[in-house]
Design a protein around this motif. Structure first.
Motif, short mmCIF file in Angstrom:
data_model
loop_
_atom_site.label_atom_id
_atom_site.label_comp_id
_atom_site.label_asym_id
_atom_site.label_seq_id
_atom_site.Cartn_x
_atom_site.Cartn_y
_atom_site.Cartn_z
N LEU A 62 8.04 20.42 -31.08
CA LEU A 62 7.02 20.21 -30.10
C LEU A 62 6.98 18.66 -29.85
N ALA A 63 7.29 17.97 -30.66
CA ALA A 63 7.60 16.27 -30.21
C ALA A 63 8.65 16.22 -29.49
N VAL A 64 9.76 17.08 -29.34
CA VAL A 64 10.95 16.83 -28.31
C VAL A 64 10.30 17.48 -26.96
N VAL A 65 9.82 18.52 -26.87
CA VAL A 65 9.43 19.17 -25.89
C VAL A 65 8.43 18.33 -25.06
N LEU A 66 7.28 17.83 -25.82
CA LEU A 66 6.36 17.18 -25.08
C LEU A 66 6.67 15.82 -24.95
N ASN A 67 7.80 15.31 -25.28
CA ASN A 67 8.39 13.95 -24.86
C ASN A 67 8.99 14.12 -23.50
N PHE A 68 9.66 15.05 -23.24
CA PHE A 68 10.15 15.37 -21.82
C PHE A 68 9.15 15.54 -21.02
N PHE A 69 7.93 16.18 -21.25
CA PHE A 69 6.89 16.58 -20.81
C PHE A 69 6.20 15.17 -20.19
N VAL A 70 6.10 14.42 -21.22
CA VAL A 70 5.50 13.13 -20.73
C VAL A 70 6.48 12.16 -19.73
N MET A 71 7.74 12.37 -20.29
CA MET A 71 8.78 11.77 -18.96
C MET A 71 8.44 12.31 -17.71
N GLY A 72 8.40 13.59 -17.71
CA GLY A 72 8.20 14.35 -16.35
C GLY A 72 6.95 13.66 -15.73
N ILE A 73 5.71 13.64 -16.23
CA ILE A 73 4.43 13.28 -15.56
C ILE A 73 4.60 11.75 -15.55
N GLY A 74 5.51 11.11 -16.00
CA GLY A 74 5.58 9.55 -15.92
C GLY A 74 6.47 9.09 -15.20
#
Length: 712
Positions: free
Chosen positions: A581-593
């Motif tokens: 989850l930490a890895v997936v959500l890290n890329f999620f945050v990168m995509g949003i930002g």
């Protein structure tokens, strides 16, 4: 085993001597540019070296000077003196400025010229220079107020040039300096700051946090001191074996300090708790028994996350992985050896009456709602992850109000380019008028590529002064005129400077590919494109493959470790949920930002996996002992929260870095660690509750079965 004071003194003496040796080797560390991040066999690196071999050093900086007007005699004289001073700087090979401008004619005796400036004084025909496309937009703007001075050099002169410009600063004149070497010089300064200045600052911050936790001044100082010295040992080892610092390996110290300071904290906190109940000697022995394995397990999982970089094809990634793995190992060893030795002289058992404690025990209902929300975000994350671009922008590393960014904007506004992109054309014989015709068409085709704002080449000189291109090549070989044409000719090679306002590697790479596509239509020539930006682009192109491989490698290593420790596939899978989850959500945050996947952000996923898994290991290890999820939350929950705040605060210091690439690294690491801790206390806890119910159900069924059998 209790360490005697005599043995403790020996430990301190050996440790002190080794520390002194390694500290001395820190001074041998050197800074390297982006070229050090990629293989010397990389095509982009080979192209740059090939061009340097033909045309000499390609190091170049641009100075933009805003003046009241260059046709004013006093203004011109002042700028001329500056240009002459630039020529005298050791390492400068050539300076191009408006004072080189002239009206040139081809005569029987060679070339004759009528200069627009004589010894810095405007000639009577000086204003005619504004009618020449050869100079306007290249060395002077249409108003005659903004000038470009191009400085070519064989060794780094950025510092000397900046000092000279500072001395000449005065009212009415503004100086801006830009170029690849200016960027690298600024990055190197910030990198050195990060490597040598930030670690002591981190020590102070971590000491404060640990003091609030431990309630003892000396006890709070020991963990960050051990991690700080571990970082120094690591840098010393790097200096000893001849490694260099770059924008990636400069983070080694911060990673070692922030990550490994918790080892000493756990040891001292456990010792202080044991010391309340037992004597010093027994407390040390008991603490060693209780904390040695968990500390080395934490160090091992963190080292695994970094060690996966060893399998990456980028040298700097390998070096980062090796050094941090060494650093956390050293810190774990120091925690087990040095702290017991320290307690021989200072019995660390007294606390202040009120210490900082976090008791966060989420309810099962809260956990289930949180799980639904997190899984919903994961479900939509592919849409945002697809937006993450593999790209980088060296000027984007700097804050918007920085001198580097302002200078880049000035260069783009007045002259249409910032970073050089060269096209080199090589022939096995001298150029002819037939070649000139084909090459002119080639240049015109390049101008039509999206993002190209103009091209500087020998054809501009040929057109402006009506001198055939082959004749210019002949003059370039003459000792008399060689210095005038060395920028464009070298033997049977000629090069063009492609101007573009773009500074991100993705856009520059697209332009380069467009040029390479057009060059295939040229027969009988060897054409190649060279630029420092293409080296960075080449490194970025391998990041996606390496990112996937490092994540998979880290996950496999961690899963293997979990299976060995827990001897249960089900518990190992539960433990792995937070890192996924930490890895997936890290890329999620990168995509949003809209954060690029580049050299600094590419390391985050594997590092998070190595850090976040510690929370799962501590939680499940304690559960296997207590068999009670609620009791585990009471005992382990506060420790996870304390550690999370410590790590987030440590990486949060990067938010004050002068470079945005480190700001982004610190922000993403802090968010990722927070996500890892949250998902551990939500998902792992709830999954353990399910596991507990399942185990109890199986046990209950077995007992009922046995009762039925006995009745029969």
């Amino acid at each position: 085993m209790k360490l005697s004071r005599k043995l403790s003194v020996i430990v301190f003496a050996v440790f002190g001597l080794m520390s002194l040796i390694f500290i001395l080797y820190i001074g041998k560390l050197q800074m390297k540019s982006a070229e050090s991040l990629v293989s010397p066999k990389d095509p982009a690196v080979v192209a740059m070296k090939r061009m340097k071999k033909s045309f000499g050093s390609s190091n170049q900086i641009m100075i933009i000077i805003k003046t009241p007007g260059i046709f004013n005699e006093k203004v011109a004289e002042r700028v001329y003196k500056l240009v002459e001073s630039l020529k005298k700087i050791k390492g400068v090979t050539n300076v191009q400025s408006i004072f080189n401008s002239a009206k040139v004619k081809l005569t029987l005796g060679g070339l004759s010229s009528i200069p627009y400036f004589k010894n810095g004084i405007p000639s009577s025909n000086a204003t005619e220079v504004l009618k020449s496309p050869l100079y306007v937009g290249n060395l002077i703007d249409p108003s005659g107020r903004v000038l470009a001075v191009i400085v070519n050099f064989s060794k780094n002169v950025v510092g000397d040039v900046k000092n000279l410009l500072d001395k000449n600063a005065s009212k009415g004149f503004k100086y801006f300096i830009t170029g690849e070497d200016v960027v690298q010089s600024s990055i190197n300064s910030s990198t050195l700051l990060l490597a040598l200045v930030y670690p002591p600052l981190l020590f102070g911050l971590i000491w404060l946090l640990y003091f609030l936790k431990l309630g003892n001044v000396l006890a709070a100082a020991i963990p960050p001191l051990i991690s700080l010295l571990s970082a120094m040992w690591t840098y010393g080892i790097a200096g000893m074996i001849g490694l260099s610092l770059n924008i990636l390996t400069s983070t080694v110290g911060i990673f070692v300090i922030v990550v490994s300071s918790s080892y000493g904290l756990h040891f001292i906190d456990r010792y202080m708790n044991n010391r309340k109940k037992t004597a010093h000697v027994i407390s040390v022995k008991k603490t060693l028994r209780e904390e040695t394995v968990p500390i080395f397990m934490s160090a091992l999982t963190t080292a695994v996350g970094f060690a996966t970089f060893i399998f990456v094809g980028i040298p700097a990634f390998k070096t980062l992985g090796e050094l941090v793995a060494i650093g956390v190992g050293i810190s774990a060893l120091f925690s087990i050896i040095l702290i017991p030795a320290i307690t021989e002289f200072w019995d660390l058992h007294k606390r202040i009456s009120h210490t900082l404690k976090f008791h966060i025990i989420p309810s099962s209902k809260f956990n289930k709602i949180s799980m639904i929300v997190v899984l919903a975000i994961v479900a939509i994350s592919p849409f945002f992850i697809s937006r993450v671009q593999v790209n980088s922008n060296e000027f984007g590393y700097f804050k918007r109000d920085s001198a580097v960014r302002r200078s880049s904007e000035m260069a783009d506004r007045y002259f249409g380019w910032t970073l050089p992109l060269y096209v080199v054309v090589v022939k096995n014989s001298s150029f002819t008028s037939f070649d000139a015709k084909h090459l002119i068409n080639f240049v015109d085709s390049i101008k039509n590529i999206r993002g190209v704002s103009g091209i500087n080449s020998a054809f501009d000189i040929s057109k402006e002064f009506n001198i055939p291109f082959p004749i210019l090549q002949v003059f370039s070989r003459s000792p008399t005129y060689k210095s005038y044409f060395s920028e464009w000719f070298s033997g049977n090679s000629t090069r063009f400077l492609v101007k573009t306002p773009y500074t991100d590697t993705s856009s520059i790479e697209k332009i380069a590919k467009g040029i390479e596509s057009l060059s295939k239509k040229l027969k009988g020539y060897d054409v190649y494109v060279a630029s420092p930006s293409l080296i960075t682009a080449s490194m970025n192109s391998s990041i996606v493959t390496n990112q996937i491989s490092t994540i998979i490698m880290a996950f496999l290593f961690i899963m293997l470790l979990l299976l060995v420790v827990f001897k249960s596939f089900y518990l190992s899978m539960i433990a792995s949920v937070p890192i996924i989850l930490a890895v997936v959500l890290n890329f999620f945050v990168m995509g949003i930002g809209h954060v690029y996947l580049e050299v600094s952000t590419a390391i985050i996923s594997s590092v998070l996996m190595g850090l976040v898994i510690d929370y799962s290991i501590h939680t499940i290890t304690r559960y296997r002992i207590t068999k009670n999820v609620d009791l585990v939350l009471e005992e382990v929950g506060p420790v996870i929260v304390d550690n999370t705040f410590g790590l987030m605060a440590g990486f949060g210091t990067l938010l004050f870095s002068p470079l945005l690439l480190y700001v982004r690294l610190g922000l993403l690491m802090s968010i990722g660690i927070g996500i890892g801790a949250f998902t551990t206390m939500v998902f792992v806890v709830e999954l353990l509750r399910m596991y507990e119910k399942r185990r109890n159900k199986i046990t209950s069924s077995g007992e009922n079965g046995q009762k039925s059998s006995s009745k029969n």
